[in-house]
Write a protein that holds these residues in place. Structure first.
Motif, mmCIF file in Angstrom:
data_model
loop_
_atom_site.group_PDB
_atom_site.id
_atom_site.type_symbol
_atom_site.label_atom_id
_atom_site.label_comp_id
_atom_site.label_asym_id
_atom_site.label_seq_id
_atom_site.Cartn_x
_atom_site.Cartn_y
_atom_site.Cartn_z
ATOM 1 N N ARG A 89 0.852 -1.187 0.000
ATOM 2 C CA ARG A 89 0.000 0.000 0.000
ATOM 3 C C ARG A 89 0.891 1.242 0.000
ATOM 4 O O ARG A 89 1.875 1.305 0.726
ATOM 5 N N CYS A 90 0.529 2.222 -0.803
ATOM 6 C CA CYS A 90 1.232 3.497 -0.770
ATOM 7 C C CYS A 90 0.672 4.316 0.394
ATOM 8 O O CYS A 90 -0.547 4.445 0.548
ATOM 9 N N GLU A 91 1.560 4.887 1.212
ATOM 10 C CA GLU A 91 1.122 5.663 2.372
ATOM 11 C C GLU A 91 0.389 6.935 1.974
ATOM 12 O O GLU A 91 -0.307 7.532 2.774
ATOM 13 N N ARG A 92 0.572 7.347 0.715
ATOM 14 C CA ARG A 92 -0.097 8.560 0.243
ATOM 15 C C ARG A 92 -1.402 8.261 -0.482
ATOM 16 O O ARG A 92 -2.009 9.163 -1.056
ATOM 17 N N GLY A 93 -1.819 7.015 -0.478
ATOM 18 C CA GLY A 93 -3.105 6.670 -1.077
ATOM 19 C C GLY A 93 -3.065 6.397 -2.560
ATOM 20 O O GLY A 93 -4.126 6.296 -3.193
ATOM 21 N N HIS A 94 -1.870 6.258 -3.141
ATOM 22 C CA HIS A 94 -1.777 5.923 -4.561
ATOM 23 C C HIS A 94 -2.138 4.455 -4.788
ATOM 24 O O HIS A 94 -2.460 3.736 -3.840
ATOM 25 N N ASP A 95 -2.067 4.024 -6.039
ATOM 26 C CA ASP A 95 -2.402 2.640 -6.373
ATOM 27 C C ASP A 95 -1.477 1.672 -5.643
ATOM 28 O O ASP A 95 -0.309 1.966 -5.376
ATOM 29 N N ARG A 96 -2.018 0.472 -5.360
ATOM 30 C CA ARG A 96 -1.165 -0.574 -4.813
ATOM 31 C C ARG A 96 -0.190 -1.039 -5.887
ATOM 32 O O ARG A 96 -0.442 -0.901 -7.080
ATOM 33 N N TYR A 97 0.925 -1.593 -5.456
ATOM 34 C CA TYR A 97 1.942 -2.025 -6.407
ATOM 35 C C TYR A 97 2.643 -3.260 -5.863
ATOM 36 O O TYR A 97 2.648 -3.517 -4.660
ATOM 37 N N ARG A 98 3.202 -4.049 -6.775
ATOM 38 C CA ARG A 98 3.926 -5.263 -6.392
ATOM 39 C C ARG A 98 5.415 -4.991 -6.438
ATOM 40 O O ARG A 98 5.924 -4.341 -7.353
ATOM 41 N N ALA A 99 6.107 -5.475 -5.432
ATOM 42 C CA ALA A 99 7.557 -5.301 -5.353
ATOM 43 C C ALA A 99 8.114 -6.352 -4.400
ATOM 44 O O ALA A 99 7.376 -6.930 -3.593
ATOM 45 N N THR A 100 9.405 -6.589 -4.476
ATOM 46 C CA THR A 100 10.036 -7.555 -3.575
ATOM 47 C C THR A 100 10.192 -6.956 -2.182
ATOM 48 O O THR A 100 10.194 -5.739 -1.995
ATOM 49 N N VAL A 101 10.347 -7.828 -1.213
ATOM 50 C CA VAL A 101 10.598 -7.381 0.155
ATOM 51 C C VAL A 101 11.903 -6.583 0.214
ATOM 52 O O VAL A 101 11.985 -5.548 0.884
ATOM 53 N N ALA A 102 12.920 -7.039 -0.506
ATOM 54 C CA ALA A 102 14.217 -6.349 -0.491
ATOM 55 C C ALA A 102 14.075 -4.916 -0.985
ATOM 56 O O ALA A 102 14.654 -3.989 -0.416
ATOM 57 N N SER A 103 13.283 -4.705 -2.051
ATOM 58 C CA SER A 103 13.138 -3.348 -2.579
ATOM 59 C C SER A 103 12.397 -2.451 -1.605
ATOM 60 O O SER A 103 12.683 -1.257 -1.504
ATOM 61 N N GLN A 104 11.457 -3.009 -0.845
ATOM 62 C CA GLN A 104 10.753 -2.207 0.160
ATOM 63 C C GLN A 104 11.701 -1.792 1.282
ATOM 64 O O GLN A 104 11.624 -0.677 1.786
ATOM 65 N N LEU A 105 12.599 -2.668 1.651
ATOM 66 C CA LEU A 105 13.517 -2.371 2.752
ATOM 67 C C LEU A 105 14.649 -1.441 2.344
ATOM 68 O O LEU A 105 15.265 -0.802 3.193
ATOM 69 N N THR A 106 14.916 -1.350 1.052
ATOM 70 C CA THR A 106 16.030 -0.519 0.611
ATOM 71 C C THR A 106 15.563 0.764 -0.055
ATOM 72 O O THR A 106 16.354 1.461 -0.690
ATOM 73 N N GLY A 107 14.273 1.097 0.080
ATOM 74 C CA GLY A 107 13.882 2.463 -0.208
ATOM 75 C C GLY A 107 12.970 2.781 -1.360
ATOM 76 O O GLY A 107 12.511 3.900 -1.470
ATOM 77 N N THR A 108 12.691 1.863 -2.264
ATOM 78 C CA THR A 108 11.849 2.233 -3.392
ATOM 79 C C THR A 108 10.398 2.381 -2.963
ATOM 80 O O THR A 108 9.935 1.728 -2.039
ATOM 81 N N ALA A 109 9.661 3.236 -3.666
ATOM 82 C CA ALA A 109 8.248 3.459 -3.369
ATOM 83 C C ALA A 109 7.446 3.255 -4.643
ATOM 84 O O ALA A 109 7.971 2.806 -5.653
ATOM 85 N N CYS A 110 6.171 3.599 -4.597
ATOM 86 C CA CYS A 110 5.332 3.417 -5.776
ATOM 87 C C CYS A 110 5.751 4.376 -6.886
ATOM 88 O O CYS A 110 6.394 5.400 -6.649
ATOM 89 N N ALA A 111 5.359 4.044 -8.119
ATOM 90 C CA ALA A 111 5.771 4.833 -9.282
ATOM 91 C C ALA A 111 5.273 6.272 -9.189
ATOM 92 O O ALA A 111 5.970 7.210 -9.576
ATOM 93 N N LYS A 112 4.053 6.478 -8.669
ATOM 94 C CA LYS A 112 3.515 7.836 -8.566
ATOM 95 C C LYS A 112 4.302 8.666 -7.561
ATOM 96 O O LYS A 112 4.506 9.867 -7.761
#
Length: 259
Positions: free
Chosen positions: A66-89
């Motif tokens: 879930r994007c904390e700013r209310g943007h669309d949900r997106y799929r990503a690896t756990v590693a990418s979430q822990l190392t800083g990437t966010a949703c495309a928007k």
């Protein structure tokens, strides 16, 4: 493939025949290395994914977030979430002209809760004896997303000089600020430099310097604080730093003599 149970409790169920490894699972190791928590991951994951994520061991596993700013949900690896990437928007918004106009601005984030060690407090106190520190800012806007936000939180902000001071040591685990966390530190420095800031890292506990402005030390001493101020002079000039000298304390009046 045989089942594996890790020392952190994740992996195969307790009643399942499995090889026991005393070390934490790869995901718990990455969480520790990036100084995050599994609870933080669970809050960011889509609700149907949380039960599976609570026992996940793989850093390359794909989840819906879930994007904390209310943007669309997106799929990503756990590693990418822990190392800083966010949703495309969010990434596009950080590069938008309006966001770039605010980039480089130091401000107070009242909701920010960070832990400050006694060593960092001593460093701040020693620097405060040498230059005036702005105590009403704790974040700097950047022109990219960093751990899902368009701001970073340096340990000490010298807003007048656009210089951030960070204190790093390997901690009790002897692994802090190494590996992926070191890569995250470098990304943070790069994000600050993109918006006109410079970073001075104080590297203790045997850590090596990451940049030309860094100060390597065995502990926080007055001499280390003097060296940091000298780095500031090299970066911004002697006059700019001299303008931040603390005002001299006015001498207290002595006793009045009766004539």
């Amino acid at each position: 493939m045989s089942a594996v149970r890790f020392g952190c409790g994740h992996g195969a169920a307790a009643d399942q025949a499995a090889a026991l490894l005393r070390r934490p699972c790869p995901l718990c190791m990455l969480i520790t290395e990036t100084q995050r928590s599994r609870g933080e991951l669970l809050r960011r994951a889509a609700a149907p994914e949380r039960a599976r994520l609570a026992v996940e061991t793989r850093i390359g596993a794909l989840y819906e977030w879930r994007c904390e700013r209310g943007h669309d949900r997106y799929r990503a690896t756990v590693a990418s979430q822990l190392t800083g990437t966010a949703c495309a928007k969010c990434r596009a918004g950080a590069a938008a002209p309006a966001a770039r106009r605010e980039a480089g601005v130091a401000f107070m984030n009242p909701g920010l809760r960070t832990r400050t060690s006694m060593t960092e407090q001593r460093l701040r106190a020693l620097l405060g004896e040498r230059i005036r520190l702005h105590h009403r800012v704790n974040a700097v806007r950047v022109a990219r997303t960093f751990f899902g936000r368009t701001e970073v939180w340096p340990d000490i902000i010298v807003a007048q000089l656009r210089i951030a001071v960070e204190y790093d040591d390997p901690g009790r685990s002897r692994r802090a600020h190494l590996g992926l966390k070191e890569a995250s530190d470098l990304e943070k420095d790069e994000a600050l430099r993109e918006v006109g800031w410079e970073v001075i890292r104080v590297r203790g506990g045997g850590l090596e310097a990451l940049g030309a402005n860094d100060v390597v030390c065995a502990g926080i001493t007055p001499a280390v604080a003097d060296e940091i101020v000298e780095r500031m002079r090299r970066i911004r000039g002697v006059e700019a730093v001299a303008a931040l000298a603390p005002a001299a304390r006015s001498a207290e009046p002595g006793p009045t003599l009766a004539l």
